[in-house]
Design an enzyme around this catalytic site. Structure first.
Site: not given
Ligand code: NDP
Ligand code: 2IT
Length: 459
Positions: A140, A180
């Protein structure tokens, strides 16, 4: 029989002591990393039944090796803002474990990023990536850079500087980053462009989450959210339930959240609330996902603006209160520790049937305890959100073969992977004496594949 029972107890006691010793050492060595402690505590306690049965893991020091990253890279990221002023951020890449494949995991840009956050995410990624059945190790990275309010040019300059250092440590067979929080197709595009320039070679498999026009996989954008819903649907089936006609609350409104909402709606659910870090919107008749997509994907606006088009909905400040909305299924898809014991108790008192973690570690340890004590079906992050990285691995496979599969083909493979992760987690929980406990099942199923590879490869 009595003697056998006694031996079993002794082995369990030895395993418990081993786990405590390793956790104690983590706290001594890295005292200022609470999120990493939390992730390690949850995982390691789950492993006691395996460690008691397979004592060779202890002899091979598997836990000590598992909790110590193989490599941690921390670097300066200098860049120039639009006023010509030099800014400096901190960049990280933690290469945690390469037993079953090259390091694989996302990059996060958020002001809260520090070594604890990157290590908790990298540690969880080891188990998650193993669960997918794909040949990918755990890693990561990220930076405390805040993309909010930055111009496109500032983002590009920052990303280029970040990649100038990161490029020394990654490669299609070494370490393969992806997106992420705060890192989407735009950032991945700039990262890829800079990597290509520095290497002087087109190594498509060095990053995943690329645009489909230059080596990205179709359905990677949708994969995490869709995968979470596929997993939760499998979990619901075990109690003869489904998403159809259920009321769903999804936190966040980013990549994971939006496509979890989309799939839940496709399966017949009504999604009544979602959020961003400022607040949440609520419509008891169901949210209009097209508006949310337009606001968050196309225009990068705040969720509050939803009210401009839908004045009959409600907006509330303070995103944490989203869990006070009654629902059948809750999908935390924003960030770590966004759902605590108090919120869990409110969800339970409102009759929640299932919780599926789309985000990484969104529930505190106490919240998970509340769900378990109240027989709420609980899908832990490592298993439930593994669809994103699973399709990343499929992207790597397509890049190696120099071809691209259709959306339907990737989606079908994703579905199959999520069904398998569910099945394997259920089976591991049963095999090791905790039927129905997917936290324990997912941790054990993910762990065994990695631990066996570590034993076979020696130290
Ligand atoms: P994005 O940046 O696309 O979206 C994040 C969302 O969460 C936004 O709505 C953001 O609001 C909100 N957010 C972020 N930080 C905070 C905080 N501290 N408090 C409240 N709200 C918050 O990220 P992702 O959708 O990609 O990721 C979301 C979660 O999913 C994370 O935990 C990530 O690690 C996990 N994840 C992502 C994967 C991926 O493929 N993208 C895969 C597996 C897990 P705002 O815009 O106001 O910051
Ligand atoms: O938390 C996660 O699994 C991710 N942000 C996706 C990682 C990846 O390599 O696609």
């Amino acid at each position: 029989m009595a003697i056998q029972e006694k031996i079993k107890t002794t082995e369990t006691q030895v395993a418990e002591k081993y786990v405590e010793k390793v956790l104690e050492k983590i706290k001594q060595r890295s005292p200022h990393e609470p999120e990493f402690h939390q992730a390690a505590e949850e995982a390691l306690h789950s492993l006691v039944p395996v460690l008691a049965k397979k004592t060779e893991y202890m002899e091979h020091g598997i836990l000590e090796r598992l909790v110590e990253p193989e490599r941690v890279i921390s670097f300066q990221v200098p860049w120039t803002d639009d006023h010509g002023k030099v800014q400096v951020n901190r960049g990280f890449r933690v290469q945690f474990n390469s037993a079953i494949g090259p390091y694989k995991g996302g990059i996060r840009f958020h002001p809260s990023v520090n070594s604890s956050i990157v290590k908790f995410l990298g540690f969880e990624q080891i188990f998650k990536n193993s669960l997918t059945g794909q040949p990918i190790g755990g890693g990561k990275g990220g930076s405390d850079f805040d993309p909010k309010g930055k111009s496109d040019q500032e983002i590009m300059r920052f990303v280029q500087s970040f990649m100038t250092e990161l490029s020394k440590h990654i490669g299609p067979d070494i370490d393969v980053p992806a997106g992420d929080i705060g890192v989407g197709p735009r950032e991945i595009g700039y990262m890829f462009g800079q990597y290509k320039k520095l290497r002087g070679a087109y190594e498509a498999g060095v990053l995943t989450g690329k645009g489909p026009g230059y080596g990205g996989s179709l359905a990677r954008t949708e994969a995490t959210g869709y995968g979470t819903v596929y997993f939760v649907e499998e979990m619901l089936k075990t109690k003869a339930l489904s998403f159809a006609r259920k009321t769903v609350v999804v936190s966040g409104s980013g990549n994971v959240s939006i496509f979890a909402m989309e799939k839940a709606i496709q399966l017949g659910a009504k999604v009544v609330a979602c959020s961003d870090s400022d607040g949440y919107i609520y419509d008891e008749n169901g949210l209009n996902l097209e508006t949310v997509k337009r606001l968050k994907i196309d225009r990068n606006e705040r969720i509050k603006q939803y009210m401009d088009e839908h004045p009959n909905a409600y907006y509330f400040d303070n995103c944490h209160n989203i869990w006070s909305i009654p629902c059948d299924i809750a999908l935390p898809c924003a960030t770590q520790n966004e759902l605590d014991a108090k919120a869990a108790a409110v969800l339970v008192s409102n009759g929640v049937a299932a919780v599926g973690e789309g985000a990484n570690m969104p529930s505190t340890l106490d919240a998970i305890e509340v769900f378990r004590n109240n027989d709420v079906l609980f899908a832990p992050a490592k298993a439930a959100n593994a669809g994103g990285v699973a399709v990343s691995a499929l992207e790597m496979a397509q890049n190696s073969a120099r071809l691209s599969w259709s959306f339907e083909e990737v989606d079908a493979r994703l579905y199959e992977i999520m069904v398998n992760i569910h099945e394997n987690s259920v089976k591991a929980a049963e095999d090791f004496g905790h039927p129905g406990n997917l936290v324990i099942g997912a941790n054990i199923a993910g762990f065994i594949r990695v631990a066996d590879a570590m034993v076979m490869q020696g130290v």
